[in-house]
Scaffold this motif. Structure first.
Motif, mmCIF file in Angstrom:
data_model
loop_
_atom_site.group_PDB
_atom_site.id
_atom_site.type_symbol
_atom_site.label_atom_id
_atom_site.label_comp_id
_atom_site.label_asym_id
_atom_site.label_seq_id
_atom_site.Cartn_x
_atom_site.Cartn_y
_atom_site.Cartn_z
ATOM 1 N N ILE A 164 -38.224 -19.003 -0.776
ATOM 2 C CA ILE A 164 -38.053 -17.576 -1.050
ATOM 3 C C ILE A 164 -39.348 -17.021 -1.641
ATOM 4 N N TYR A 165 -39.677 -15.809 -1.248
ATOM 5 C CA TYR A 165 -40.753 -15.107 -1.947
ATOM 6 C C TYR A 165 -40.109 -14.044 -2.836
ATOM 7 N N ARG A 171 -36.077 -10.423 -3.586
ATOM 8 C CA ARG A 171 -36.235 -11.740 -2.971
ATOM 9 C C ARG A 171 -36.248 -11.569 -1.451
ATOM 10 N N PHE A 172 -37.252 -12.181 -0.798
ATOM 11 C CA PHE A 172 -37.418 -12.084 0.654
ATOM 12 C C PHE A 172 -37.119 -13.447 1.283
ATOM 13 N N TYR A 173 -36.180 -13.445 2.238
ATOM 14 C CA TYR A 173 -35.769 -14.670 2.933
ATOM 15 C C TYR A 173 -36.109 -14.536 4.413
ATOM 16 N N ALA A 597 -33.042 -27.955 6.919
ATOM 17 C CA ALA A 597 -33.997 -28.932 6.393
ATOM 18 C C ALA A 597 -34.165 -28.765 4.890
ATOM 19 N N SER A 598 -33.102 -28.991 4.169
ATOM 20 C CA SER A 598 -33.128 -28.852 2.720
ATOM 21 C C SER A 598 -32.418 -30.034 2.089
ATOM 22 N N ALA A 668 -27.072 -22.058 0.074
ATOM 23 C CA ALA A 668 -26.921 -20.818 0.829
ATOM 24 C C ALA A 668 -27.753 -19.696 0.212
ATOM 25 N N ASN A 669 -27.809 -19.660 -1.105
ATOM 26 C CA ASN A 669 -28.590 -18.621 -1.776
ATOM 27 C C ASN A 669 -30.077 -18.784 -1.510
ATOM 28 N N VAL A 670 -30.522 -20.039 -1.502
ATOM 29 C CA VAL A 670 -31.938 -20.310 -1.224
ATOM 30 C C VAL A 670 -32.273 -19.998 0.233
ATOM 31 N N SER A 671 -31.316 -20.250 1.143
ATOM 32 C CA SER A 671 -31.586 -20.115 2.570
ATOM 33 C C SER A 671 -31.355 -18.706 3.098
#
Length: 739
Positions: A164-165, A171-173, A597-598, A668-671
């Motif tokens: 994430i940026y 937050r940009f995904y 891939a996590s 899911a939040n990270v992706s």
């Protein structure tokens, strides 16, 4: 007052379970958007959650649970998580933005409800790059370099899958990219308080779980000292800490040795480079339902279709399960020949009225068409993408078959080799010149290594995949485990009913065989992971194999004071392996989607599979208690002992399920930028958690202190696990579906 509060509180949780179950059905019938709009996002549903949470907090205070710190912390952690979810719903912002390279900075984005919102800064796309898996055109990662324009300041950041940026709480995904790879679409979220509250709740929950097992006032600790268990304590603490008949005619084929050399060639298949042996095995399994036919190897079968088409088209090798399709083709039984697909008027499946058939019949016809097309590709050679060629302007080689249109820039010598080498092999096959065939195969392999140098899998991976193909006997292993499991279950039940003395030799033999099976599965899973380059937990087949291994490991933790665990281990291992084969017969080893891939996904799957394995053990334990209850009159002590064991196992099972759900939420939040999306799998996992959690309140719900009630509950409650995994994966759909 306390009793009334208890009834209302637990009734509300029961109503929530029923509403969520109904919502998943509504989502299947009318679409997930309908369920989200009219149920999940409705004021009534949200109000129920708020009311259930507030009343739960009030009931905790009335029960004076503050004296049991770990139990109190556990419930407060859940309340904190729900508070974070409410904060996200009320004040969190979710949307998307599309950026193009070279375009002016964008200062607005579109929210999920279709409105326009402003950034407190500008954002532009500096560069987008699509990374591929080595030697293939399967995407490995999407990487975007962003420029943030905030007043006179310009900052640069990177957003990619699982990375994430973040800038000023926005937050940009990485979500999608344009076909020309000059633009990119991002999911955008701004939810600093909701995520912070939720993550704090996750941490608090994990600490509460750990503290609960060491809380001397917890019901779990009381169960550990139950007189019916005697010395079972060490075993359970270790558990918690461990995470058809041959036909008369035989079609011609290449000799096994020669066909095996074909299997040693590289082929571009399923978006990766693999041994042709893998293609042959999956071709045969897709066609026939099994990887062998009439004792022929998969390589013999695949090459047989190419070199001996006229004979093989008369072989009943195409599995047709649907009775209606069998009637259309005019075949008796489950297997059809390729010749059965056509008659004097043309292709039979094109001669039916599609307006008069059901959706189920249409799927069956499409499946038959797919098998016909697959054979056609094998017969004309288009399935064999054996020939790499790298143009000077390309970063990596493109793989061609003899029927593909070749680039103009290809040298004539290479063009001729690609066009005619397979035809030359067919000519040598017709004359049985097998030494010449071996020579041509070796020349093809040399060509592959030269042209695709640096883009082929390592020799170790290539050999590992061949070994994996040769040692994968999941189907017979499943039947063996089921047979041994049922026989041993009858044996141990007979011992319980008749009170026979122990038989340590039989138990040791069964454990030894189960240990060998466990080692075999571990090797198989490890090989699959090494071949694919990621932990093999990305589809139904792989997760079922993992659950088989988990059931074996749990057996070794439980068998000392609970001998039925041995038969349970066999039965669970057999059932999960059988489901793996039925659900997706010999699925291909594929490159992992970038979003998968996590490492969080791997931890999530392992935790959930361990929980399901434990819940399955509890269900089988309950079935044993029911058998005892109806076959003996003096079995009360044994039934109570089975209840205590099940109740002890239930605590780590529920805690693992909760942990798995929340790890999945973080992933899911990270992706994707949201930790909960009311997907059917998420909803049914939550339903399962709430259903089993009710049994962890025996003092509030005294029915669970009754042995037979508890055992029947564990049997019926397991239906929620079956729906969560199989119902969602193969019926309800959703993004978690493996179907």
């Amino acid at each position: 007052m306390t009793n009334t509060l208890k009834k209302i509180t637990f009734s509300l949780w029961g109503i929530l379970i029923l509403i969520m179950a109904a919502a998943t059905i509504a989502g299947k019938l009318y679409g997930i958007k309908v369920a989200e709009t009219y149920i999940y996002s409705s004021l009534f549903f949200i109000g129920l959650w708020i009311a259930a949470t507030i009343l739960s907090l009030a009931y905790i205070c009335k029960r004076h649970l503050k004296r049991r710190k770990a139990t109190c912390a556990l419930h407060l952690a859940f309340i904190l998580i729900l508070s974070g979810a409410l904060t996200t719903h009320l004040w969190g912002i979710q949307g998307s933005v599309h950026l193009r390279q070279g375009a002016n900075p964008v200062t607005t984005f579109t929210t999920n409800d279709g409105q326009t919102a402003d950034f407190p800064f500008g954002v532009s796309l500096k560069q987008f790059e699509l990374a591929y898996y080595q030697g293939t055109f399967a995407p490995m990662d999407f990487v975007s370099i962003l420029n943030i324009h905030d007043g006179d300041t310009t900052l640069t950041g990177k957003a990619s899958m699982n990375h994430i940026y973040t800038y000023r709480h926005y937050r940009f995904y990485q979500s999608a990219y344009d076909a020309d790879q000059q633009g990119s679409t991002f999911s955008v979220t701004c939810d600093p308080y909701g995520i912070a509250l939720t993550y704090t709740g996750y941490v608090a929950l994990l600490l509460a779980f750990i503290g609960f097992f060491f809380d001397r006032h917890s019901y779990f600790r009381k169960l550990l000292h139950h007189p019916s268990l005697k010395r079972t304590v060490a075993c359970l603490l270790l558990l918690i800490g461990s995470v058809a008949a041959l036909e008369a005619s035989v079609p011609p084929t290449l000799p096994k040795k020669t066909a095996g050399k074909f299997g040693q060639l590289y082929v571009y298949y399923n978006n990766r480079i693999c041994p042709l042996q893998t293609l042959a095995k999956e071709f045969t399994t897709k066609l026939y339902g099994r990887p062998t036919y009439k004792d022929f190897t998969p390589e013999q079968i695949l090459t047989g279709w190419f070199f001996y088409y006229e004979q093989w088209k008369q072989e009943p090798v195409i599995l047709i399960k649907d009775k209606n399709v069998q009637n259309i083709l005019g075949v008796k039984g489950k297997y059809a020949c390729l010749a059965d697909f056509a008659n004097s008027t043309g292709y039979k499946l094109d001669q039916i009225s599609y307006a008069e058939i059901t959706a189920k019949e249409l799927r069956a016809i499409e499946e038959a068409n797919e098998k016909f097309d697959l054979i056609s590709m094998a017969c004309n050679g288009s399935l064999f993408k054996l020939y790499p060629f790298r143009d000077k302007n390309e970063k990596q080689p493109v793989w061609y078959s003899l029927t593909d249109e070749l680039p103009i820039s290809i040298p004539h010598e290479q063009w001729a080799f690609i066009r005619y080498s397979m035809n030359l092999l067919a000519e040598k096959t017709a004359h049985h010149e097998y030494e010449a065939i071996d020579t041509l195969i070796e020349k093809t392999r040399i060509y592959q290594k030269k042209e695709a140098r640096g883009f082929l899998p390592s020799n170790a991976q290539f050999r590992a995949e061949i070994l994996y193909n040769e040692m994968d006997f999941t189907r017979p292993l499943a039947m063996l485990c089921l047979t041994v499991g049922m026989l041993s279950y009858l044996f141990y039940c007979r011992k319980l009913i008749s009170e026979h003395t122990d038989s340590p030799q039989i138990s040791c033999l069964l454990l030894a065989i189960l240990g060998i099976i466990g080692i075999y599965l571990l090797v198989l899973i490890s090989l699959r992971g090494f071949i694919s380059g990621h932990l093999p937990m990305s589809n139904g087949y792989e997760t079922m194999q993992l659950m088989s291994l988990c059931s074996i490991l749990l057996t070794f933790f439980l068998y000392r004071k609970f001998q039925l665990a041995i038969s349970f281990g066999y039965i669970l291992c057999g059932l999960t392996l059988l489901v793996a084969m039925l659900g997706e017969a010999n699925p291909p080893v594929t490159q992992l989607m970038p979003v998968l891939a996590s490492p969080l996904l791997s931890i999530h799957v392992v935790t959930i599979m361990l929980s399901y394995s434990l819940l399955a053990f509890i269900m089988l334990n309950g079935m044993t208690a029911v058998v005892l209850y109806h076959t003996r009159t003096d079995c009360n002590e044994q039934i109570i002992r089975l209840q205590v064991i099940s109740h002890l196992i239930l605590y780590p099972a529920v805690f693992l399920l909760a942990t798995g759900i929340f790890i999945g939420a973080i992933w899911a939040n990270v992706s994707w930028g949201r930790y909960w999306g009311w997907d059917p799998k998420e909803v049914w996992a939550l339903i399962t958690l709430l259903v089993y959690a009710t049994a962890l309140h025996p003092f509030s719900l005294p029915y669970f202190q009754r042995s037979m009630f508890f055992h029947w509950f564990t049997i019926i409650a397991f239906l929620s696990v079956l729906i969560t995994y199989f119902g969602v994966n193969f019926i309800m759909g959703g993004m978690h579906s493996y179907a």
